[in-house]
Write an enzyme that holds these catalytic residues in place. Structure first.
Site, PDB file in Angstrom:
ATOM      1  N   LYS A 192       0.694  -1.211   0.004  1.00 32.51           N
ATOM      2  CA  LYS A 192      -0.056  -0.135  -0.047  1.00 32.51           C
ATOM      3  C   LYS A 192       0.751   1.126   0.096  1.00 32.51           C
ATOM      4  O   LYS A 192       1.896   1.097   0.352  1.00 32.51           O
ATOM      5  CB  LYS A 192      -0.638   0.237   1.272  1.00 32.51           C
ATOM      6  CG  LYS A 192      -2.076  -1.118   1.458  1.00 32.51           C
ATOM      7  CD  LYS A 192      -2.433  -1.044   2.702  1.00 32.51           C
ATOM      8  CE  LYS A 192      -3.666  -1.903   2.888  1.00 32.51           C
ATOM      9  NZ  LYS A 192      -4.949  -1.665   1.938  1.00 32.51           N
TER      10      LYS A 192
ATOM     11  N   ARG B  48     -10.271 -11.462   2.002  1.00 32.58           N
ATOM     12  CA  ARG B  48     -11.191 -12.395   1.385  1.00 32.58           C
ATOM     13  C   ARG B  48     -10.647 -13.833   1.421  1.00 32.58           C
ATOM     14  O   ARG B  48     -11.380 -14.877   1.583  1.00 32.58           O
ATOM     15  CB  ARG B  48     -11.606 -12.042   0.154  1.00 32.58           C
ATOM     16  CG  ARG B  48     -10.668 -12.195  -1.010  1.00 32.58           C
ATOM     17  CD  ARG B  48     -11.023 -11.291  -2.224  1.00 32.58           C
ATOM     18  NE  ARG B  48     -10.950 -10.154  -2.173  1.00 32.58           N
ATOM     19  CZ  ARG B  48     -11.460  -8.824  -2.995  1.00 32.58           C
ATOM     20  NH1 ARG B  48     -11.727  -9.427  -4.064  1.00 32.58           N
ATOM     21  NH2 ARG B  48     -11.446  -7.903  -2.447  1.00 32.58           N
TER      22      ARG B  48
END
Length: 499
Positions: A273, A347
């Site tokens: 990120k 996920r």
């Protein structure tokens, strides 16, 4: 957590450090909402003061008035934004007004009394709940603690001895305490909260209670085929954990399964990120914190519903053995997944949890996760998304959230988006089209929800709480900066409905 009591004392006899009253809007001007605990002279004085100050009575407007005749402490007037005195269905407005008041008083006073309209049990309890929520503060890492933490909250009402009020006050205290625990977990620095220490925190918090705690380490997870947790955790020197919480009351008529995302810090992995995006990434375990706190509250309240919860804990870093784009992992249900973007790690760990939850054949599976930035873009900073494989069940969860006072918006599972997750080398890719990313993530999770005995997929609802789980800048109502404990109340309310 402050103590919460209800008393039929009048405002003039209250010895609290601060007295809070509610303001409504009348022709664009603030006016005090009548309350049994307020005498007419005090109300007229406050109304005149509000008019002189050009107060509006809007939500989150706080007016402080010292030296009010006949009142011992400072008077705080909290705006509601309502056009008239609140009714039973204005409970969340009342919670927010009460919370805004206590939030403004944290560190300034030790005791607070509320002279809100409190002629119904719903309004009394909502006032107390909001006050407790707003009184939360996190000072564990401050060298100087709060000089005056709020320790006592009282609601002035003629219903002090009402059975529904007493039961509601007890419930409010339990939920507020567990919600605050969830906030503490999320606010804790990631240096100190990592998969193993998170598991230990849960064991310690639930010790001696009605909830059984099982912790599986990285070796047990590898043996169980938990490819998501093992894969995501490979980049960190602090390996993953799966914490299973089991609450089994004797007369349970329903069995709920909760799955919580617990990424204790998310650097994005090798798909790293930007620096500014990492600042609040300690909050990526807010789903697991909410699930743990909800189970603790459900058990403490003694609700006759069975709950099994799965906290999927991992740290997503860039170590020497970090998971790579292009890797293929095998999940507990045997399905193979091609990893595309290591910053879509949530996920993967949630898929493991859903597989394990499905084996129990519960009546309903609810997963809670700070899953996608797409949810934030879609719904803004205060609203979470609810998606599921059954519209009726999804609406049941949204209705529970509305009753609890948390804002969820139902979203569709658009099946045509699933085609973008086809993989050349595995059963499925874990990402798909950028557009509709929130729905794509939910569609991926759906692949790991198992079937019931008749071959139909188990009822399942996915809650994407990426936006409201953490408030970096915005404050409103009982929500201050930092962790919010979002979804705890919804899960408890859902369990109560099922019970």
């Amino acid at each position: 957590m402050p103590t919460l009591t209800v008393t039929d004392t009048s405002s003039g006899k209250s010895k609290a450090d601060a007295l809070v009253v509610l303001a409504v809007q009348e022709d664009g001007r603030a006016k005090v909402a009548p309350a049994t605990a307020l005498d007419r002279a005090t109300q007229e004085h406050l109304d005149a003061s509000l008019q002189a100050l050009d107060a509006t009575g809007a939500a989150d407007e706080i007016v402080r008035l010292p030296g009010v005749p006949g009142i011992q402490g400072v008077v705080v007037i909290s705006g509601s934004g309502l056009a008239a005195s609140p009714q039973a269905d204005d409970a969340e407005v009342v919670r927010k007004a009460a919370g805004a008041a206590t939030r403004s008083l944290v560190g300034k006073v030790g005791s607070v009394a509320f002279a809100f309209p409190a002629e119904t049990a719903e309004l009394v309890v909502a006032t107390g709940e909001g006050a407790l929520f707003g009184a939360y503060e996190y000072d564990a890492y401050r060298s100087k603690k709060s000089a005056k933490p709020i320790t006592k909250v009282s609601v002035l009402s003629p219903l002090a001895k009402d059975k529904a009020v007493r039961a509601g006050v007890k419930r409010a205290g339990v939920v507020a305490t567990q919600r605050a625990w969830a906030q503490d977990l999320v606010n804790m620095p990631p240096l100190d909260l990592y998969p193993e220490s998170f598991a230990e925190q849960v064991k310690e918090h639930l010790a001696g209670g009605k909830v059984k705690v099982k912790v599986q380490d990285e070796k047990a997870l590898a043996k169980a085929g938990a490819g998501g947790l093992v894969g995501v955790g490979r980049g960190s020197a602090r390996p993953p954990r799966l914490v299973t919480l089991t609450y089994r009351p004797a007369k349970a008529g329903q069995h709920l399964a909760f799955v919580g995302k617990g990424i204790t810090f998310d650097s994005g992995g090798l798909c790293i990120k930007p620096a500014e995006s990492m600042v609040s990434m300690k909050d990526d375990m807010a789903g697991a914190a909410a699930v743990a706190a909800a189970v603790a509250a459900i058990a403490e309240l003694g609700l006759p519903v069975a709950v099994t919860a799965y906290l999927c804990l991992a740290e997503n870093l860039t170590g020497a053995d970090a998971q790579r784009p292009g890797d293929v992992v095998t999940m507990p249900n045997g399905k193979t997944v091609e990893v595309i973007n290591t910053d879509a790690e949530g996920r993967l760990v949630m898929a493991d949890g859903l597989c394990f939850a499905s084996r129990e054949q519960p009546d309903l599976i609810v997963d809670v996760a700070t899953l996608t930035g797409a949810a934030v873009l879609s719904l803004g900073s205060r609203t979470a998304a609810a998606l599921g494989n059954d519209d009726t069940t999804r609406e049941e969860v949204v209705a529970a959230a509305t009753t609890a006072g948390e804002d969820f918006w139902p979203m569709p599972l658009l099946q045509h988006l699933r085609s973008g997750m086809k993989s050349l080398v595995a059963d499925i890719k874990h990402t798909g089209p950028r557009m509709g990313g929130m729905i794509v993530a939910a569609l991926f999770l759906q692949d790991f929800v198992g079937d019931d005995k008749d071959g139909n997929q188990l009822p399942w609802v996915h809650l994407d709480i990426a936006a409201p789980a953490y408030s970096a800048d915005e404050t409103y109502g009982y929500v201050g900066k930092g962790a919010t404990g979002f979804a705890v109340r919804t899960l408890v309310q859902l369990a109560e409905g099922r019970a």
